[in-house]
Design an enzyme around this catalytic site. Sequence first.
Site, PDB file in Angstrom:
ATOM      1  CD  GLU A  71       1.033   1.212  17.257  1.00 46.03           C
ATOM      2  OE1 GLU A  71       1.956   0.493  17.659  1.00 46.03           O
ATOM      3  OE2 GLU A  71       0.372   1.940  18.007  1.00 46.03           O
TER       4      GLU A  71
ATOM      5  CB  CYS B   2       6.018  -4.770  14.105  1.00 43.42           C
ATOM      6  SG  CYS B   2       4.475  -5.266  14.849  1.00 43.42           S
TER       7      CYS B   2
HETATM    8  P1  NAP Z   1       5.523   1.088   4.748  1.00 43.33           P
HETATM    9  O1  NAP Z   1       6.222   0.894   3.459  1.00 43.33           O
HETATM   10  O2  NAP Z   1       5.986   2.169   5.635  1.00 43.33           O
HETATM   11  O3  NAP Z   1       3.976   1.287   4.370  1.00 43.33           O
HETATM   12  C1  NAP Z   1       2.955   1.405   5.339  1.00 43.33           C
HETATM   13  C2  NAP Z   1       1.767   2.118   4.721  1.00 43.33           C
HETATM   14  O4  NAP Z   1       2.101   3.496   4.503  1.00 43.33           O
HETATM   15  C3  NAP Z   1       1.378   1.569   3.339  1.00 43.33           C
HETATM   16  O5  NAP Z   1      -0.007   1.675   3.179  1.00 43.33           O
HETATM   17  C4  NAP Z   1       2.091   2.517   2.394  1.00 43.33           C
HETATM   18  O6  NAP Z   1       1.541   2.564   1.099  1.00 43.33           O
HETATM   19  C5  NAP Z   1       1.888   3.831   3.133  1.00 43.33           C
HETATM   20  N1  NAP Z   1       2.832   4.879   2.737  1.00 43.33           N
HETATM   21  C6  NAP Z   1       4.045   4.766   2.157  1.00 43.33           C
HETATM   22  N2  NAP Z   1       4.598   5.986   1.955  1.00 43.33           N
HETATM   23  C7  NAP Z   1       3.706   6.897   2.424  1.00 43.33           C
HETATM   24  C8  NAP Z   1       3.690   8.315   2.515  1.00 43.33           C
HETATM   25  N3  NAP Z   1       4.704   9.070   2.085  1.00 43.33           N
HETATM   26  N4  NAP Z   1       2.624   8.906   3.072  1.00 43.33           N
HETATM   27  C9  NAP Z   1       1.589   8.182   3.520  1.00 43.33           C
HETATM   28  N5  NAP Z   1       1.542   6.833   3.459  1.00 43.33           N
HETATM   29  C10 NAP Z   1       2.583   6.195   2.928  1.00 43.33           C
HETATM   30  O7  NAP Z   1       5.554  -0.237   5.623  1.00 43.33           O
HETATM   31  P2  NAP Z   1       5.306  -1.730   5.159  1.00 43.33           P
HETATM   32  O8  NAP Z   1       6.497  -2.160   4.365  1.00 43.33           O
HETATM   33  O9  NAP Z   1       3.954  -1.862   4.533  1.00 43.33           O
HETATM   34  O10 NAP Z   1       5.276  -2.522   6.549  1.00 43.33           O
HETATM   35  C11 NAP Z   1       6.424  -3.031   7.167  1.00 43.33           C
HETATM   36  C12 NAP Z   1       6.822  -2.174   8.341  1.00 43.33           C
HETATM   37  O11 NAP Z   1       5.724  -2.047   9.213  1.00 43.33           O
HETATM   38  C13 NAP Z   1       7.934  -2.769   9.178  1.00 43.33           C
HETATM   39  O12 NAP Z   1       8.867  -1.769   9.517  1.00 43.33           O
HETATM   40  C14 NAP Z   1       7.209  -3.253  10.437  1.00 43.33           C
HETATM   41  O13 NAP Z   1       8.014  -3.308  11.584  1.00 43.33           O
HETATM   42  C15 NAP Z   1       6.125  -2.243  10.551  1.00 43.33           C
HETATM   43  N6  NAP Z   1       5.009  -2.754  11.344  1.00 43.33           N
HETATM   44  C16 NAP Z   1       4.806  -2.238  12.592  1.00 43.33           C
HETATM   45  C17 NAP Z   1       3.775  -2.709  13.385  1.00 43.33           C
HETATM   46  C18 NAP Z   1       3.552  -2.143  14.759  1.00 43.33           C
HETATM   47  O14 NAP Z   1       2.497  -2.403  15.321  1.00 43.33           O
HETATM   48  N7  NAP Z   1       4.484  -1.385  15.329  1.00 43.33           N
HETATM   49  C19 NAP Z   1       2.933  -3.724  12.907  1.00 43.33           C
HETATM   50  C20 NAP Z   1       3.160  -4.229  11.635  1.00 43.33           C
HETATM   51  C21 NAP Z   1       4.203  -3.732  10.859  1.00 43.33           C
HETATM   52  P3  NAP Z   1       2.282   1.805  -0.124  1.00 43.33           P
HETATM   53  O15 NAP Z   1       2.225   0.351   0.196  1.00 43.33           O
HETATM   54  O16 NAP Z   1       1.492   2.191  -1.303  1.00 43.33           O
HETATM   55  O17 NAP Z   1       3.692   2.318  -0.184  1.00 43.33           O
END
Ligand code: NAP
Length: 491
Positions: free
Chosen positions: A245, A279
């Site tokens: 997502e 999102c």
């Molecule tokens: P993110 O930086 O991509 O992180 C998401 C999760 O993935 C965190 O737990 C992060 O851990 C982990 N992660 C990071 N690098 C990784 C890797 N190489 N391998 C495995 N896991 C890894 O996203 P965010 O900044 O937390 O969230 C914002 C984004 O989420 C926005 O783009 C938003 O649009 C999207 N979002 C989408 C939805 C939907 O339903 N489509 C809902 C909510 C949010 P760390 O924090 O330790 O880096």
Amino acid sequence: MKLLINGEWVKSGNENELNKYNPSTGNLYGKFPAATKDDVNSAIDAAEESFEKWYSTGSVARSKIIYKTKELIEKSRSELEKLLQDENGKTTIEARQETDGVIDQLQYYAEFARKITGEIVEGDTPSRKIFQYKVPYGVVVALTPWNFPAAMVARKLAPALMTGNSVILKPSSDTPFTAEWIVRKFMEAGVPKGVLNFVTGKGSEIGDFIVEHRKVGLVTMTGSTSTGQRIMSKASSNMAKLVLELGGKAPFMVWKDADLKNALRAFIWAKFWNTGQSCIAAERLYVHSDVYDKFLGMVSNALSKIKVGDPRNSDMGPLINKSALETTEKFVTDAKEKGYRLLTGGDKPPLQGDLSNGYFYRPTLFAGVDQKSEIFQEEVFGPVIGAMDFENEEDLYRYANDSKYGLASYLFTSDPNIIYRASERIRFGEVYVNMPGPESSQGYHTGFRLTGQAGEGSKFGIEEYLHLKNVYVDYSGNQLKIETVREDLLQ
Ligand code: NAP
């Protein structure tokens, strides 16, 4: 904070901890473990070993634990609301709503205990059947974001556990404490040891190791598209099923006959809920040229009155961290350089004391933005938005669909023909017509293009956690006749 591995809260093998800052003040909020690969290995081993027994307890017994978790959370919901305010910076209303959402999801998924079905299909010859039924994947890895740090955890843990999977949860490094609180409620409700494991640490450091692990059957991740793409490439080594997502860039579309007051209410929610960090946030405002000036005037008047500050007594709280504030500022600098018309906002609010170091930004609106501009093409994920006008339906659909993301979209009109035509033509997973979001538990939350794959919520979301298995049975009692196996081989 400790890690939860095989039913025990234990210290990480790594003594160096990570810092979490309070977004309203910039002060240190707490420290949490940076799990090692050995910690992760132990968590995955525990999940794998506990899986069969957990699955064999049956869905009704499992759902009782989810109901119990819901009750425990309801009883101490004020603690969760406080965490959401302090760790994430949510306003009082947002913290309450997210807590309501957590409770609603637990209830919704627990109700599925008696609703998981399969099919029995006739075989090719008499007295043969194919039993198609759904079984859990085994070990599920849940990676959650910070923007809805409680709801996203609940939306992954409840269906994964209800369907009989065991889980390793790794929350965002921006909100580990909220996730830990929820995990403790699941454990208090009776999740057996090993079935739910909790590890913290930077995704960039341990993420690959978790995702590539050969014992992992499914990875469910909510976060950015770049992280999703990395996970997808890494998971090719174990062919884990993926539920991703990812980002959004919702168009908010106002047709000339729209009820403008309603559109304004919904727009303020869609853009500034959670400080624009959602999102499904409105990220592009398209207004019919007949009502463009009028609607933009209404919007900028309303935005200038939004109170930004201490989330306990303001309309809008801070961004999650310094880097998010800097990204927001960069979008504004770029939009100003391009010469787009700044109608309101465009800077930090003047706050005093501790709050002066918080990651606050004023609601910001630019007019006359170009379709190809950064502010219209990249995810802002903050309280800043651009607007442009359009003349006709064809232009509107072309602009709206011109995005690499395809999660939510919003349409305001009173013309039923446009409602149906737009619903067909707008290529987004969610189209909200004359109403705000967010998505409901019984809706399937999913997106087109770089928003990811699969989805969450509804029976379709539950089914993502289940593998469809086929069992072929011959119950004729007859000797088998197999053309390619000569009978004389058996003499
Ligand atoms: P993110 O930086 O991509 O992180 C998401 C999760 O993935 C965190 O737990 C992060 O851990 C982990 N992660 C990071 N690098 C990784 C890797 N190489 N391998 C495995 N896991 C890894 O996203 P965010 O900044 O937390 O969230 C914002 C984004 O989420 C926005 O783009 C938003 O649009 C999207 N979002 C989408 C939805 C939907 O339903 N489509 C809902 C909510 C949010 P760390 O924090 O330790 O880096």
